[in-house]
Enzyme design. Structure first.
Site, mmCIF file in Angstrom:
data_model
loop_
_atom_site.group_PDB
_atom_site.id
_atom_site.type_symbol
_atom_site.label_atom_id
_atom_site.label_comp_id
_atom_site.label_asym_id
_atom_site.label_seq_id
_atom_site.Cartn_x
_atom_site.Cartn_y
_atom_site.Cartn_z
ATOM 1 N N ASN A 136 -0.318 -0.075 9.042
ATOM 2 C CA ASN A 136 0.500 0.993 9.254
ATOM 3 C C ASN A 136 -0.087 2.077 9.649
ATOM 4 O OD1 ASN A 136 -0.962 1.316 6.919
ATOM 5 N ND2 ASN A 136 0.791 2.730 5.709
ATOM 6 N N GLU A 160 -6.061 0.900 -2.682
ATOM 7 C CA GLU A 160 -5.083 1.926 -2.657
ATOM 8 C C GLU A 160 -3.707 1.140 -2.103
ATOM 9 O OE1 GLU A 160 -5.661 4.899 -2.482
ATOM 10 O OE2 GLU A 160 -7.858 5.322 -2.050
ATOM 11 N N CYS A 203 2.192 5.040 2.710
ATOM 12 C CA CYS A 203 2.199 5.037 1.409
ATOM 13 C C CYS A 203 2.285 6.265 0.719
ATOM 14 C CB CYS A 203 0.914 4.369 1.133
ATOM 15 S SG CYS A 203 -0.642 5.222 1.693
HETATM 16 P P1 NDP Z 1 0.248 -6.375 2.605
HETATM 17 O O1 NDP Z 1 -0.221 -5.976 1.379
HETATM 18 O O2 NDP Z 1 0.960 -7.800 2.731
HETATM 19 O O3 NDP Z 1 -0.945 -6.298 3.662
HETATM 20 C C1 NDP Z 1 -2.020 -5.492 3.501
HETATM 21 C C2 NDP Z 1 -3.623 -6.211 3.789
HETATM 22 O O4 NDP Z 1 -3.558 -7.329 2.611
HETATM 23 C C3 NDP Z 1 -3.139 -7.080 5.001
HETATM 24 O O5 NDP Z 1 -4.574 -7.380 5.545
HETATM 25 C C4 NDP Z 1 -2.779 -8.468 4.572
HETATM 26 O O6 NDP Z 1 -3.199 -9.464 5.387
HETATM 27 C C5 NDP Z 1 -3.773 -8.592 3.196
HETATM 28 N N1 NDP Z 1 -3.112 -9.484 2.243
HETATM 29 C C6 NDP Z 1 -1.647 -9.508 2.171
HETATM 30 N N2 NDP Z 1 -1.577 -10.586 1.182
HETATM 31 C C7 NDP Z 1 -2.784 -10.998 0.615
HETATM 32 C C8 NDP Z 1 -3.172 -11.873 -0.294
HETATM 33 N N3 NDP Z 1 -2.242 -12.429 -1.045
HETATM 34 N N4 NDP Z 1 -4.436 -12.229 -0.318
HETATM 35 C C9 NDP Z 1 -5.307 -11.212 0.296
HETATM 36 N N5 NDP Z 1 -5.130 -10.157 1.313
HETATM 37 C C10 NDP Z 1 -3.686 -10.349 1.451
HETATM 38 O O7 NDP Z 1 0.944 -5.251 3.060
HETATM 39 P P2 NDP Z 1 2.375 -5.364 3.916
HETATM 40 O O8 NDP Z 1 1.914 -5.777 5.478
HETATM 41 O O9 NDP Z 1 3.779 -5.978 3.336
HETATM 42 O O10 NDP Z 1 2.506 -3.624 4.194
HETATM 43 C C11 NDP Z 1 3.227 -2.708 3.487
HETATM 44 C C12 NDP Z 1 2.589 -2.442 1.867
HETATM 45 O O11 NDP Z 1 1.090 -1.941 2.199
HETATM 46 C C13 NDP Z 1 3.583 -1.365 1.283
HETATM 47 O O12 NDP Z 1 3.822 -1.924 0.170
HETATM 48 C C14 NDP Z 1 2.448 -0.209 1.286
HETATM 49 O O13 NDP Z 1 2.602 0.694 0.127
HETATM 50 C C15 NDP Z 1 1.264 -0.777 1.264
HETATM 51 N N6 NDP Z 1 0.285 0.236 1.750
HETATM 52 C C16 NDP Z 1 -0.485 1.073 1.148
HETATM 53 C C17 NDP Z 1 -1.392 2.200 1.548
HETATM 54 C C18 NDP Z 1 -2.138 2.900 0.530
HETATM 55 O O14 NDP Z 1 -2.966 3.769 1.204
HETATM 56 N N7 NDP Z 1 -1.867 2.921 -0.651
HETATM 57 C C19 NDP Z 1 -1.155 2.395 3.052
HETATM 58 C C20 NDP Z 1 -0.655 1.460 3.751
HETATM 59 C C21 NDP Z 1 0.153 0.474 3.147
HETATM 60 P P3 NDP Z 1 -2.209 -10.289 6.183
HETATM 61 O O15 NDP Z 1 -1.505 -9.186 7.099
HETATM 62 O O16 NDP Z 1 -2.901 -11.232 7.073
HETATM 63 O O17 NDP Z 1 -1.175 -10.914 5.507
#
Ligand code: NDP
Length: 450
Positions: free
Chosen positions: A130, A227, A261
């Site tokens: 994002n 986070e 987020c």
């Molecule tokens: P994800 O949690 O799916 O993706 C974030 C990262 O985690 C990506 O690099 C993704 O890899 C990785 N990931 C996802 N699933 C797994 C897993 N099972 N094991 C290891 N790594 C994993 O987020 P979304 O793409 O769904 O994005 C939206 C979400 O992220 C929202 O819920 C939002 O709140 C949260 N977010 C939080 C922020 C914060 O600062 N607190 C900031 C931005 C977003 P891959 O893409 O390869 O699946």
């Protein structure tokens, strides 16, 4: 294969093969070698390189911003601002790391007692799409300035951003292996986390990803900073300046097409001013211009992936079915979701209970200030919050009652490199940015001389 897809029209713009296991192992080994000498460099040496990284981010702003917009769909002006903010964080940690990590002498019974801070190894960053530059820089600038080295596993939809970030550090002159991007799948993360080279994991993403990566790191006794998601309350009291409040409400919820987020998600308004707030908010939302994020007059681009827009639509429809009222917007075509406002939202309804990661604002009515703050706290999340009132002492009093990592009074909730950033409850733990952030991945060592 990792695909870079333009979210506005779904065209595939580039494809990248996943890295072979042997190549990933070579990169881990390289990180281990690089760490041995990088941790011994001076703060001045590291700062000089970090300033070069900042200069490169500024000089190449247009190229990087266009890549961000192309891969995840935010409007170009926001992408440019993201690159600038990233440069600012590099400069901030270049200028302040030495001060933050200076020895602290503490009076005890001993002749001399002190706390010193030491790098620990490679830190793995699992990052979201994002804010594909900012999230990574927010991790990397303090980590590298502390003498750690970085491994990046970026979200799979932003491989070009991932590779550009590696290029920034390379061209700035950081030694080989100090910052490397890995094009890999989630299922191979454990192989990296369990390596002795890796001493910590920073993850920004969903609650689910946090549970998965946190569990693996725990199993291998590696520290994590998580986070995660949020459902930030935006609390409006009767004495708020409603024009400004509705303007910032729109900015907070709708910037980055609602994919932040810390964007306000639950607008909790005391009943005396609820109708006026809703009508101002509705007018602002209707004035937004949805379309191609490369067009200068557009305020709202597509969501980064079609599935994200589908999820948001489901949450909106389920909320309306359970008693919320659709005030405006909510039409969806592929990943393009029309900015929407729903009213009469209550606990038990998805728009209240779940994180909504897109341009959907939910209004909740509170009888009074006390109930407004209780509703704010009736969430599994606790990342950010804001309170709107002309009585700033009252605002500060209530801010202390809100269960979240940050509370802003009469201002947009945003991250600032000078202030700690992070969550409570299911929004995660640990802090990024500021002195608190740089101290997350260092060994805080006690030295005591009798
Ligand atoms: P994800 O949690 O799916 O993706 C974030 C990262 O985690 C990506 O690099 C993704 O890899 C990785 N990931 C996802 N699933 C797994 C897993 N099972 N094991 C290891 N790594 C994993 O987020 P979304 O793409 O769904 O994005 C939206 C979400 O992220 C929202 O819920 C939002 O709140 C949260 N977010 C939080 C922020 C914060 O600062 N607190 C900031 C931005 C977003 P891959 O893409 O390869 O699946």
């Amino acid at each position: 294969m990792l695909k870079s897809i333009n979210p506005f029209d779904q065209t595939v713009v580039a494809e990248f093969p996943l890295m072979e296991t042997s190549l990933v192992q070579q990169k881990i080994d390289k990180a281990g070698m690089a760490y041995k000498s990088w941790k011994r460099t001076t703060f001045a040496d590291r700062a000089a390189l970090m300033q070069k990284a900042a200069a490169l981010l500024k000089a190449n702003k247009e190229e990087y911003a266009r890549t961000i917009t192309l891969e995840m769909g935010k409007v170009l002006t926001e992408a440019r601002a993201e690159v600038e903010k990233s440069a600012g964080a590099c400069e901030f940690f270049a200028n302040n790391a030495e001060k933050f990590l200076a020895d602290q002498v503490i009076a005890t019974d001993a002749r001399r007692s002190l706390v010193s801070h030491h790098a620990t190894g490679a830190i793995l960053a699992v990052m979201p799409w994002n804010f594909p530059f900012w999230q990574v820089i927010r991790f990397a600038a303090p980590a590298l300035m502390a003498g750690n080295v970085g491994l990046l596993k970026h979200a799979s939809n932003v491989p070009q951003c991932s590779l550009l970030l590696e290029k920034v550090f390379h061209e700035a002159g950081f030694p080989e292996g100090v910052f490397q991007s890995l094009l890999i799948e989630n299922k191979t993360l454990e192989d990296i986390i369990k390596s002795d080279v890796v001493q910590g994991v920073a993850l920004t993403g969903s609650e689910f990803a946090g549970t998965q990566v946190g569990a693996i790191a725990g199993k291998h006794i590696k520290k994590t900073v998580l986070e995660l998601g949020g459902s930030d309350p935006f609390i409006v009291f009767a004495d708020a300046d409603l024009e400004k409040t509705a303007k910032i409400a729109t900015q907070s919820r709708m910037q980055n097409a609602g994919q932040s987020c810390i964007s306000a998600k639950r607008f909790i308004v005391v009943e005396q001013v609820k109708d006026e707030f809703v009508s101002r908010f509705e007018a602002n939302i209707k004035a937004l211009k949805q379309g191609n994020p490369f067009d200068a007059h557009i305020t709202t681009g597509p969501l980064a992936r079609v599935d994200l827009a589908e999820t948001l639509e489901k949450q909106m429809n389920a909320s309306v079915k359970q008693g919320a009222r659709l005030v405006t917007g909510g039409q969806r075509t592929q990943g393009n979701f029309q900015p929407a406002l729903i009213d009469h939202v209550k606990p038990g309804i998805p728009a209240f209970d779940e994180e909504t990661f897109g341009p959907l604002a939910a209004v909740i009515t509170a009888r009074n200030e006390e109930e407004a703050v209780a509703l704010a706290n009736a969430s599994r999340y606790g990342l950010g919050a804001s309170i709107w009132t002309q009585d700033i002492e009252k605002g500060e009093r209530w801010a202390r009652e809100v269960e979240s990592g940050s509370v802003f009074i009469n201002a947009l909730m945003k991250s600032d490199q000078r202030l700690p950033f992070g969550g409570t409850k299911k929004s995660g733990y640990g802090r990024e940015l500021s002195e608190a952030g740089i101290k997350e991945f260092v060994n805080v060592k006690t030295i005591s001389i009798a």
